[in-house]
Design an enzyme around this catalytic site. Structure first.
Site: not given
Length: 456
Positions: A332-333
């Site tokens: 994620e991210c």
């Protein structure tokens, strides 16, 4: 199911009013009194729970109504609070600030109403006198709420009796203490919020100061009495399903100053599904842990330490090799940025893992910010085409390869995102896996299949 639990929510007049200072001071004071206290944070904030965790010694949890839904939020609040005397919940932004500008949907106040949690309002009194009455009155009367008290921030000891008398004589609300300005306990900020807990060298000393001031200046007994007013909380039990009757599957989780944005309840869920989580550091470890069958790379600050992670060539080679061999990987991210080819900051470009195509570039503004519904456009590691989960984005970077496995829907806007395959989820959106438990089940199942050498 019904559970009787003492709880209180510290809400604020807005961001920067002193909610985190009051909450941290209160938690520390309660711990010093040997109270068994559990902490929570409203909304998708990863950073404030890190400070809570350092104080109470137990991982703080997030209560996000948009990501979780009503019953799941109440279930997690009740389940995570079992065995504790009191739950202290820190609000987000201003108490009425939620998803949009129409109403207070998904705000701290919405969560308080949903869970029947008494609220205590933190207001910054600096530079105010009688106008403070108008401010507090506005919060009391604007909408339906459970306000039971107020705490003054940036208040001096000599001025406290005057403020308290003024408020209690004019408004039907109890004053429960104050917190003075504490320069020696200031928590620094950066573009995504406060500096993370592990980055503050003298954090222990700052927390001690907050706790001492809270014990001196807050009405601790009064706050506990407010918490004791909370009614029973009712919710429907959530059946997870037992893990397969075999030894746990080992999944590596990146945990260090770079990769630190995680929801603790996600780890709880993965463990209940049969995962054994093994922490490692892409900053300092040279190799992935041995014997793993899955990989999680959370969000964080790769842009703050690009030289360090870029120079760790053996780790990056290990990760790229694992993904190419089909190891299930959830990023994620910041983890997504790390898996790309490069990260560019201040006109300088750093090589990254290169498991997926793309360059991430730091900007001076939030990009694709906010709550969204994530809908799968293709079958992938986490779900089948058409399946959904709520998500949140909060980043100051953009990329030339957002991916096209999902579409993130926000109002009339629908943007393609996430690089996804049978063994990979890599994208900017942050997921709370309790928002759709099937995502977590699919991930653990595919990790187990990989451990057996079976097809994903």
């Amino acid at each position: 199911m019904t559970v009787d639990m003492n709880r209180v929510m510290i809400v604020g007049s807005g961001s920067g009013c002193g909610k985190t200072t009051v909450t941290c001071g209160l938690l520390k004071a309660l711990k010093t009194m040997d109270k068994k206290v559990m902490s929570f944070k409203c909304g998708p904030d990863y950073i404030d729970p890190m400070f809570h965790t350092k104080i109470v010694g137990t991982p703080s949890r997030n209560l996000d109504l948009f990501l979780l839904g009503e019953n799941t939020l109440k279930y997690l609040l009740a389940e995570d609070s079992k065995g504790y005397e009191t739950a202290v919940i820190e609000g987000a932004m201003g108490m009425y600030d939620g998803k949009g500008f129409e109403d207070d949907a998904y705000s701290a106040n919405h969560i308080a109403r949903l869970t029947g949690t008494p609220e205590i309002l933190v207001v910054n009194v600096k530079g105010k006198s009688v106008s403070l009455l108008a401010e507090i009155s506005g919060y009391m009367n604007f909408g339906e709420n459970l306000l039971k008290g107020v705490i003054f921030n940036n208040c001096t000891a000599p001025m406290y009796p005057y403020y308290r008398k003024m408020v209690e004589e004019n408004l039907n609300i109890k004053v429960l203490g104050y917190m003075p300005y504490m320069e020696e306990a200031t928590l620094e900020s950066r573009h995504l919020g406060l500096i993370t807990a592990d980055e503050i060298d003298n954090l222990k000393e700052k927390i001690e100061i907050m706790g001492e001031r809270a014990a001196e200046c807050l009405d601790i007994q009064g706050i506990l009495e407010v918490a004791a007013q909370a009614p029973e909380i009712s919710y429907e039990n959530i059946e997870i399903g037992k893990a397969e009757d075999e030894k746990p599957v080992k999944i590596a989780v990146a945990k260090d100053k770079v990769f630190c944005f995680y929801y603790e309840d996600n780890f709880t869920l993965l463990k209940r599904l049969g995962a054994e989580l093994i922490e490692f550091s892409p900053m300092t470890d040279k190799r992935l842990p041995e014997g793993i069958s899955g990989l999680i790379l959370g969000g964080g600050y790769p842009e703050e330490y690009p030289e360090i992670i870029s120079e760790n060539k053996t780790m990056m080679a290990d990760i790229k090799n694992a993904i190419e061999k089909g190891m299930p990987t959830y990023a994620e991210c910041g983890g997504f940025m790390y898996l790309g080819e490069t990260i560019t900051k201040d006109h300088k470009t750093y090589e990254m893992v290169g498991a997926i195509e793309g360059n991430s570039v730091l900007t001076d503004k939030l990009v694709r910010f906010g709550y969204k519904e994530l809908v799968a456009e293709k079958d992938n590691l986490m779900c089948r085409k058409g399946e959904k989960i709520m998500c949140h984005e909060f980043h100051h970077s953009e990329t030339d390869n957002y991916g096209d496995t999902f579409v993130a829907v926000k109002g009339k806007q629908a943007l393609k995102c996430v690089v996804g395959t049978d063994n990979l989820y890599a994208g900017y959106p942050h997921l709370h896996l309790w928002g759709n438990i099937e995502f977590a089940k699919n991930f653990v199942k595919k990790c187990r299949n990989f451990s057996r050498g079976e097809s994903l």
